[in-house]
Design an enzyme around this catalytic site. Structure first.
Site, PDB file in Angstrom:
ATOM      1  N   ILE A 178       0.829  -1.200   0.000  1.00 43.01           N
ATOM      2  CA  ILE A 178       0.000   0.000   0.000  1.00 43.01           C
ATOM      3  C   ILE A 178       0.866   1.253   0.000  1.00 43.01           C
ATOM      4  O   ILE A 178       0.535   2.247  -0.662  1.00 43.01           O
ATOM      5  CB  ILE A 178      -0.961  -0.009   1.212  1.00 43.01           C
ATOM      6  CG1 ILE A 178      -1.954  -1.164   1.090  1.00 43.01           C
ATOM      7  CG2 ILE A 178      -1.714   1.316   1.317  1.00 43.01           C
ATOM      8  CD1 ILE A 178      -2.848  -1.348   2.314  1.00 43.01           C
ATOM      9  N   ASP A 191      11.211   4.063   5.221  1.00 45.23           N
ATOM     10  CA  ASP A 191      10.846   2.708   5.598  1.00 45.23           C
ATOM     11  C   ASP A 191      12.122   1.903   5.817  1.00 45.23           C
ATOM     12  O   ASP A 191      13.234   2.354   5.483  1.00 45.23           O
ATOM     13  CB  ASP A 191      10.002   2.065   4.493  1.00 45.23           C
ATOM     14  CG  ASP A 191       9.152   0.911   5.006  1.00 45.23           C
ATOM     15  OD1 ASP A 191       9.327   0.511   6.174  1.00 45.23           O
ATOM     16  OD2 ASP A 191       8.319   0.404   4.226  1.00 45.23           O
ATOM     17  N   ASP A 198      13.311   3.112  10.970  1.00 45.62           N
ATOM     18  CA  ASP A 198      12.559   2.212  11.832  1.00 45.62           C
ATOM     19  C   ASP A 198      11.616   3.088  12.640  1.00 45.62           C
ATOM     20  O   ASP A 198      12.055   3.838  13.522  1.00 45.62           O
ATOM     21  CB  ASP A 198      13.513   1.443  12.753  1.00 45.62           C
ATOM     22  CG  ASP A 198      12.803   0.487  13.688  1.00 45.62           C
ATOM     23  OD1 ASP A 198      11.563   0.578  13.817  1.00 45.62           O
ATOM     24  OD2 ASP A 198      13.482  -0.350  14.308  1.00 45.62           O
ATOM     25  N   VAL A 199      10.318   3.003  12.349  1.00 49.62           N
ATOM     26  CA  VAL A 199       9.364   3.931  12.968  1.00 49.62           C
ATOM     27  C   VAL A 199       9.169   3.679  14.455  1.00 49.62           C
ATOM     28  O   VAL A 199       8.523   4.480  15.143  1.00 49.62           O
ATOM     29  CB  VAL A 199       7.983   3.896  12.265  1.00 49.62           C
ATOM     30  CG1 VAL A 199       8.095   4.408  10.837  1.00 49.62           C
ATOM     31  CG2 VAL A 199       7.362   2.511  12.327  1.00 49.62           C
ATOM     32  N   SER A 253      -7.442  -0.584  10.272  1.00 46.13           N
ATOM     33  CA  SER A 253      -7.761  -1.912   9.739  1.00 46.13           C
ATOM     34  C   SER A 253      -9.160  -2.261  10.181  1.00 46.13           C
ATOM     35  O   SER A 253      -9.664  -1.735  11.185  1.00 46.13           O
ATOM     36  CB  SER A 253      -6.772  -2.952  10.270  1.00 46.13           C
ATOM     37  OG  SER A 253      -7.207  -4.274   9.983  1.00 46.13           O
ATOM     38  N   TYR A 295      -2.536  -7.346  16.969  1.00 43.38           N
ATOM     39  CA  TYR A 295      -2.872  -6.559  15.787  1.00 43.38           C
ATOM     40  C   TYR A 295      -4.144  -5.754  16.025  1.00 43.38           C
ATOM     41  O   TYR A 295      -4.203  -4.555  15.714  1.00 43.38           O
ATOM     42  CB  TYR A 295      -3.038  -7.494  14.587  1.00 43.38           C
ATOM     43  CG  TYR A 295      -3.124  -6.784  13.261  1.00 43.38           C
ATOM     44  CD1 TYR A 295      -1.997  -6.191  12.697  1.00 43.38           C
ATOM     45  CD2 TYR A 295      -4.319  -6.709  12.560  1.00 43.38           C
ATOM     46  CE1 TYR A 295      -2.063  -5.541  11.467  1.00 43.38           C
ATOM     47  CE2 TYR A 295      -4.400  -6.070  11.337  1.00 43.38           C
ATOM     48  CZ  TYR A 295      -3.269  -5.487  10.796  1.00 43.38           C
ATOM     49  OH  TYR A 295      -3.338  -4.846   9.578  1.00 43.38           O
ATOM     50  N   LYS A 323      -4.306  -1.661  16.023  1.00 38.18           N
ATOM     51  CA  LYS A 323      -5.120  -0.945  15.042  1.00 38.18           C
ATOM     52  C   LYS A 323      -6.311  -0.239  15.693  1.00 38.18           C
ATOM     53  O   LYS A 323      -6.749   0.820  15.240  1.00 38.18           O
ATOM     54  CB  LYS A 323      -5.587  -1.908  13.948  1.00 38.18           C
ATOM     55  CG  LYS A 323      -4.456  -2.414  13.059  1.00 38.18           C
ATOM     56  CD  LYS A 323      -3.735  -1.286  12.338  1.00 38.18           C
ATOM     57  CE  LYS A 323      -2.731  -1.788  11.328  1.00 38.18           C
ATOM     58  NZ  LYS A 323      -2.076  -0.692  10.573  1.00 38.18           N
ATOM     59  N   THR A 367      -5.971  -7.131   1.589  1.00 41.03           N
ATOM     60  CA  THR A 367      -5.329  -6.448   0.465  1.00 41.03           C
ATOM     61  C   THR A 367      -4.138  -7.274   0.009  1.00 41.03           C
ATOM     62  O   THR A 367      -3.399  -7.831   0.829  1.00 41.03           O
ATOM     63  CB  THR A 367      -4.879  -5.035   0.864  1.00 41.03           C
ATOM     64  OG1 THR A 367      -5.982  -4.337   1.437  1.00 41.03           O
ATOM     65  CG2 THR A 367      -4.372  -4.252  -0.344  1.00 41.03           C
ATOM     66  N   THR A 426      -0.979  -7.667  -0.486  1.00 35.63           N
ATOM     67  CA  THR A 426       0.346  -7.135  -0.177  1.00 35.63           C
ATOM     68  C   THR A 426       1.134  -8.184   0.598  1.00 35.63           C
ATOM     69  O   THR A 426       0.607  -9.220   1.001  1.00 35.63           O
ATOM     70  CB  THR A 426       0.256  -5.857   0.676  1.00 35.63           C
ATOM     71  OG1 THR A 426      -0.208  -6.212   1.991  1.00 35.63           O
ATOM     72  CG2 THR A 426      -0.700  -4.841   0.078  1.00 35.63           C
TER      73      THR A 426
END
Length: 238
Positions: A2, A21, A45-46, A129, A142, A146, A175, A177
Site C-alpha cells: 500500500i 521505511d 525504523d518507525v 484496519s 494486531y 489498530k 489487500t 500485499t
C-alpha cells in the site's frame, strides 16, 4: 504494498515525496524518479522516536515543509493469545501504533507551520484496519494496535479541528500485499469456523485501490473530512 502504491499515486498527482521505511523506499523512489517525479528515500525504523524525529525534520527541510503525511507501516501475525510472546506483542504495537504516533508527533509542527503560511490544512492519513473496528481471532496484538490507531486518529482530529490539520484513517480489509504472508500461519489447533469472520466475501483488494482512497482524503476534495475512519473492506464489516 500500500505504501508503494500510494507513493506512486501521489507522484502521478505531482507531489514531491519523502519515503521512509526499513525496506522498499529506495526502490520506489527510483521508480518515481525514472518517470520524472521527485522522491527522496530515507531508511527508518518507525519504532525509534529519535530516528523518526531526525528523518521527519530532514524531509521537511528538503521539501520546504510538509503538506501531507501518510502513516502506512504495519506488521502482524496470527497466534493464540495464550501462546503469544510479549516480544511479538510489543513489536506489533510499536510499529503499528507507536510508529504512527511518532511520525505524527514530529510532523505536526511542520504541518501547522505550512498551514499557517499557506492557509491550507495539512493532512494526516493513518492506516487502521477492519481489525481495529472488530475483534478477530488469533490477532490480539494486531487488533489492539489498530484499535489504538482508530482512536488516536479521532483524538488528533478533535484536538486539531479548526487549527489547520485534518486527520483521518483508512481501514482496509484483505489487500494483496506482503503483509498477507505474515497471516498465513494459523495456529495448529485453530477452529476454522472462526475464519469466516475475517474473510472478505469478495476477492482481495489491490494496493492501487487503497492508494486511490489515500489520494482522495488528502486532496482538496476531502477538505470536509476529519476524524473519519473510512472502511474499504469488501463487506467484512457489513
Amino acid at each position: 504494498g500500500i505504501g508503494r502504491a500510494t507513493a506512486l499515486r501521489f507522484a502521478a498527482e505531482g507531489a514531491q515525496l519523502a519515503l521512509a521505511d526499513l525496506r522498499g523506499a529506495k526502490e520506489t523512489a527510483a521508480e518515481i524518479k525514472k518517470v520524472g517525479g521527485t522522491a527522496t528515500a530515507y531508511d527508518l525504523d518507525v519504532t525509534k522516536a529519535v530516528e523518526v524525529e531526525k528523518v521527519v525534520n530532514k524531509a521537511a527541510k528538503a521539501l520546504g515543509g510538509l503538506d501531507i503525511v501518510c502513516n502506512i507501516a504495519g506488521i502482524g501475525h496470527f497466534a493464540n493469545s495464550h501462546e503469544e510472546s510479549p516480544e511479538w506483542f510489543d513489536r506489533i504495537v510499536s510499529v503499528n501504533l507507536n510508529g504512527t504516533f511518532y511520525v505524527t508527533r514530529y510532523a505536526l509542527p511542520h504541518l501547522l507551520d505550512t498551514s499557517a503560511k499557506t492557509g491550507r490544512d495539512g493532512v494526516i492519513v493513518n492506516t487502521a484496519s477492519t481489525s481495529g473496528l472488530m475483534g478477530a481471532p488469533w490477532s490480539a496484538a494486531y487488533c489492539a494496535s489498530k484499535g489504538g490507531v482508530v482512536n488516536l486518529t479521532r483524538a488528533l482530529a478533535y484536538e486539531y479541528r479548526g487549527k489547520g490539520v485534518r486527520v483521518n484513517a483508512i481501514a482496509p480489509g484483505g489487500t494483496n500485499t506482503n503483509i498477507v504472508n505474515s497471516f498465513m500461519s494459523i495456529p495448529t489447533d485453530a477452529d476454522y469456523k472462526l475464519m469466516g469472520k475475517i474473510m472478505t466475501p469478495m476477492d482481495q483488494a489491490e494496493p492501487d485501490e487503497m492508494a486511490n482512497l489515500f489520494a482522495f482524503i488528502a486532496s482538496n476534495e476531502g477538505r470536509y473530512m476529519t476524524g473519519s475512519i473510512v472502511v474499504i473492506d469488501g463487506g467484512i464489516t457489513c
